[in-house]
Write a protein that holds these residues in place. Sequence first.
Motif, PDB file in Angstrom:
ATOM      1  N   GLU A  44      35.641  -5.775   7.668  1.00 56.14           N
ATOM      2  CA  GLU A  44      34.720  -4.750   8.145  1.00 56.14           C
ATOM      3  C   GLU A  44      34.900  -3.482   7.320  1.00 56.14           C
ATOM      4  N   ASP A  45      33.810  -2.782   7.105  1.00 58.97           N
ATOM      5  CA  ASP A  45      33.851  -1.516   6.372  1.00 58.97           C
ATOM      6  C   ASP A  45      34.109  -0.390   7.367  1.00 58.97           C
ATOM      7  N   ARG A  46      35.369   0.028   7.456  1.00 63.31           N
ATOM      8  CA  ARG A  46      35.767   1.133   8.333  1.00 63.31           C
ATOM      9  C   ARG A  46      36.580   2.100   7.491  1.00 63.31           C
TER      10      ARG A  46
ATOM     11  N   TYR B 269      42.008 -17.724  11.588  1.00 69.13           N
ATOM     12  CA  TYR B 269      41.173 -17.841  12.785  1.00 69.13           C
ATOM     13  C   TYR B 269      40.264 -16.632  12.879  1.00 69.13           C
ATOM     14  N   GLY B 270      39.130 -16.812  13.552  1.00 71.05           N
ATOM     15  CA  GLY B 270      38.099 -15.796  13.540  1.00 71.05           C
ATOM     16  C   GLY B 270      38.069 -14.925  14.775  1.00 71.05           C
ATOM     17  N   THR B 271      37.057 -14.089  14.832  1.00 68.81           N
ATOM     18  CA  THR B 271      36.784 -13.249  15.993  1.00 68.81           C
ATOM     19  C   THR B 271      35.684 -13.919  16.821  1.00 68.81           C
ATOM     20  N   ASP B 272      35.403 -13.358  17.988  1.00 71.90           N
ATOM     21  CA  ASP B 272      34.385 -13.964  18.848  1.00 71.90           C
ATOM     22  C   ASP B 272      33.016 -14.020  18.178  1.00 71.90           C
ATOM     23  N   ASP B 273      32.672 -12.978  17.425  1.00 69.71           N
ATOM     24  CA  ASP B 273      31.342 -12.946  16.803  1.00 69.71           C
ATOM     25  C   ASP B 273      31.310 -13.631  15.443  1.00 69.71           C
TER      26      ASP B 273
ATOM     27  N   ASP C  81      45.653  -5.286  11.847  1.00 70.25           N
ATOM     28  CA  ASP C  81      46.435  -6.328  12.492  1.00 70.25           C
ATOM     29  C   ASP C  81      45.724  -6.845  13.733  1.00 70.25           C
ATOM     30  N   ASP C  82      45.920  -8.118  14.043  1.00 70.30           N
ATOM     31  CA  ASP C  82      45.464  -8.658  15.325  1.00 70.30           C
ATOM     32  C   ASP C  82      46.194  -7.899  16.428  1.00 70.30           C
TER      33      ASP C  82
ATOM     34  N   GLY D  81      37.908 -13.030   9.063  1.00 68.19           N
ATOM     35  CA  GLY D  81      38.800 -13.489  10.115  1.00 68.19           C
ATOM     36  C   GLY D  81      40.251 -13.109   9.896  1.00 68.19           C
ATOM     37  N   TRP D  82      41.040 -13.347  10.957  1.00 73.00           N
ATOM     38  CA  TRP D  82      42.478 -13.098  10.915  1.00 73.00           C
ATOM     39  C   TRP D  82      43.137 -14.188  10.070  1.00 73.00           C
ATOM     40  N   HIS D  83      44.048 -13.797   9.199  1.00 68.23           N
ATOM     41  CA  HIS D  83      44.788 -14.798   8.434  1.00 68.23           C
ATOM     42  C   HIS D  83      46.269 -14.485   8.495  1.00 68.23           C
TER      43      HIS D  83
END
Length: 286
Positions: free
Chosen positions: A167-169, A199-203, A255-256, A223-225
């Motif tokens: 994401e661009d933040r 693993y990914g996010t809900d969206d 971080d997750d 996604g999270w890696h």
Amino acid sequence: MNPRHLPSVVEVSPADAGWTYSGLRVVSLAPGERQTLATGEEEMLVLPLSGGCVVECDGQVVELEGRATVFSRVSDFAYVPRDSEVTVSSDAGGRFALPSARCERRLLFRYATAEDVSVELRGAGSCSRQVNNVAAAHTFECDRLIVVEVLTPAGNWSSYPPHKHDEDRPGAESVLEEIYYFEVDDGPDGPGVGYQRVYGTDDRPADLLAEVRTGDVVTIPHGWHGPSMAAPGYDLYYLNVMAGPGAERAWLICDDPAHAWVRSTWDDAAVDPRLPLTTTDERSPR
């Protein structure tokens, strides 16, 4: 490393990965062999994985000393700009990674010594690992390309806590397409093994738990890696290739939240005494 277990060629283009920027080739040269390629709209590195080579580009010639294996030392490398023709040759033969990124600016052809590569120890305890900042955003100028090597002692976890950069933040997270290229040190009776989780996010769902061996590649568009797991008995190496659309070339991660607390446990823990696994001095195979 036993050559019979090593791949001859790995190739991941942006089109192969289904994204825009990041790419990777691994070429295997026989003794005396030469390969010439046009970089087109990509900047790239020539990074020895095993063996040394000569790199010719823009009327210049540099000799890369290289290394016996990725587990024996930190290597020197060459930067090759976009819109170039580059020839790589090796008297003794070897394998060479060509991490790349589509880019806009044409920078100069350059050589970096092994001593130019800063070695960083991250984490603590069973999360200890070594990061070789080959072409990190803060160590070596590229237009978009970011390249680091990670070495994880047997039994440890890297890329942990799980994190993402999709994401661009501004100031908090950057969008980076990422390639993981793995090598696993041999044991006394054959090749080693490791594991990679994504693993990914809900969206934006994703779900991968992969066994990885030398020559395997995992692409991470989102996604999270993490973790990258070194199985007991086998040191793990991976080459990270990243690039993205941001105006700032930066590795900014998130971080997750479910696992971010793990970082606080490192405050009073020691770094694994086996680290660093490699330095600029060549070490003998174990």
